[in-house]
Scaffold this motif. Structure first.
Motif, PDB file in Angstrom:
ATOM      1  N   PRO A 140       0.841  -1.210   0.000  1.00  0.00           N
ATOM      2  CA  PRO A 140       0.000   0.000   0.000  1.00  0.00           C
ATOM      3  C   PRO A 140       0.870   1.251   0.000  1.00  0.00           C
ATOM      4  N   ALA A 141       0.335   2.313  -0.568  1.00  0.00           N
ATOM      5  CA  ALA A 141       1.098   3.555  -0.687  1.00  0.00           C
ATOM      6  C   ALA A 141       0.849   4.512   0.474  1.00  0.00           C
ATOM      7  N   ASP A 142      -0.138   4.211   1.324  1.00  0.00           N
ATOM      8  CA  ASP A 142      -0.476   5.139   2.397  1.00  0.00           C
ATOM      9  C   ASP A 142      -0.887   4.366   3.654  1.00  0.00           C
ATOM     10  N   VAL A 143      -0.952   5.077   4.769  1.00  0.00           N
ATOM     11  CA  VAL A 143      -1.347   4.467   6.044  1.00  0.00           C
ATOM     12  C   VAL A 143      -2.853   4.218   6.065  1.00  0.00           C
ATOM     13  N   ASP A 144      -3.309   3.464   7.058  1.00  0.00           N
ATOM     14  CA  ASP A 144      -4.741   3.172   7.154  1.00  0.00           C
ATOM     15  C   ASP A 144      -5.508   4.342   7.776  1.00  0.00           C
ATOM     16  N   ALA A 145      -6.826   4.229   7.774  1.00  0.00           N
ATOM     17  CA  ALA A 145      -7.687   5.324   8.249  1.00  0.00           C
ATOM     18  C   ALA A 145      -7.480   5.611   9.729  1.00  0.00           C
ATOM     19  N   GLU A 146      -7.273   4.574  10.522  1.00  0.00           N
ATOM     20  CA  GLU A 146      -7.093   4.762  11.962  1.00  0.00           C
ATOM     21  C   GLU A 146      -5.822   5.570  12.265  1.00  0.00           C
ATOM     22  N   SER A 147      -4.760   5.281  11.528  1.00  0.00           N
ATOM     23  CA  SER A 147      -3.502   6.014  11.731  1.00  0.00           C
ATOM     24  C   SER A 147      -3.633   7.469  11.292  1.00  0.00           C
ATOM     25  N   LYS A 148      -4.377   7.704  10.223  1.00  0.00           N
ATOM     26  CA  LYS A 148      -4.608   9.079   9.778  1.00  0.00           C
ATOM     27  C   LYS A 148      -5.391   9.865  10.830  1.00  0.00           C
TER      28      LYS A 148
END
Length: 219
Positions: A140-148
């Motif tokens: 994946p290119a980005d972090v998950d929703a919880e980390s955001k």
């Protein structure tokens, strides 16, 4: 004057022979030219065929290369893939939040912990990226929703409030990480992934211990 008819006849005969030879030479020249043209045409056809074959071979090689390096084919078990995806996103989140802590943290211990996250998880992320590439898997290119969500919350805080919130999150995150890596180090089907999880686990356990100690120092 009596010899004149004989001389005339001889001259005529020579003229006829010369004309015949000239015609034969012209015919031979025409035949050679035709042969040369045909040969040139055949060569052109051969060259064209080779060129087409070369293009087809090149196309086949390119397709094979794309398949092996583009992440379209993976040899990993579904459970292993799930672990890799979570580990990749978790690792990116630790680096991102660690960078925030090193700049916004008030406590020296919090800053040091943030720097440790950037260094250790950055290295682990590079290793996982190489492993995934070898297995034909795109990360994946980005972090998950919880980390955001956690990042957005921390950016709004400052001082001791930031320090406490960040360290609370780090304790929770690393408790989950340690459990997942313990499981992968025992149950992963892929031997390379299993070895990487086993290698990374002690670092995460050290992070958890450090996070708890740092959290305990905050007042």
């Amino acid at each position: 004057m009596k010899n004149y008819p004989w001389v005339l006849a001889l001259a005529c005969a020579l003229a006829v022979m010369a004309f015949a030879c000239h015609k034969e030479n012209n015919n031979n020249a025409y035949t050679d030219t035709s042969t040369t043209t045909t040969s040139a045409t055949d060569t052109s056809m051969t060259t064209s065929t080779i060129g087409t074959s070369g293009t087809e071979t090149s196309g086949t090689t390119s397709t094979s290369s794309t398949g092996s390096s583009g992440g379209t084919v993976s040899s990993l078990d579904p459970a292993d893939k799930d672990f890799v995806m979570k580990a990749a996103q978790g690792g990116m989140a630790e680096v991102m939040l660690g960078q925030t802590a090193s700049s916004k943290g008030t406590s020296p211990d919090v800053k040091n912990f943030g720097n440790r996250m950037v260094s250790d998880h950055g290295k682990a992320n590079d290793e996982l990226k190489q492993l995934a590439q070898n297995k034909g898997m795109a990360l994946p290119a980005d972090v998950d929703a919880e980390s955001k969500k956690m990042s957005d919350k921390l950016l709004k805080l400052s001082g001791k409030d930031f320090d406490k919130e960040y360290m609370n999150g780090m304790v929770d995150d690393h408790e989950k990480d340690v459990k997942e890596f313990e499981k992968a180090s025992k149950d992963a089907k892929d031997p390379d992934l299993k070895a990487w999880a086993s290698k990374t686990l002690p670092t995460l356990q050290d992070h958890l211990k450090m996070a708890k100690e740092t959290k305990a120092k905050l007042k």
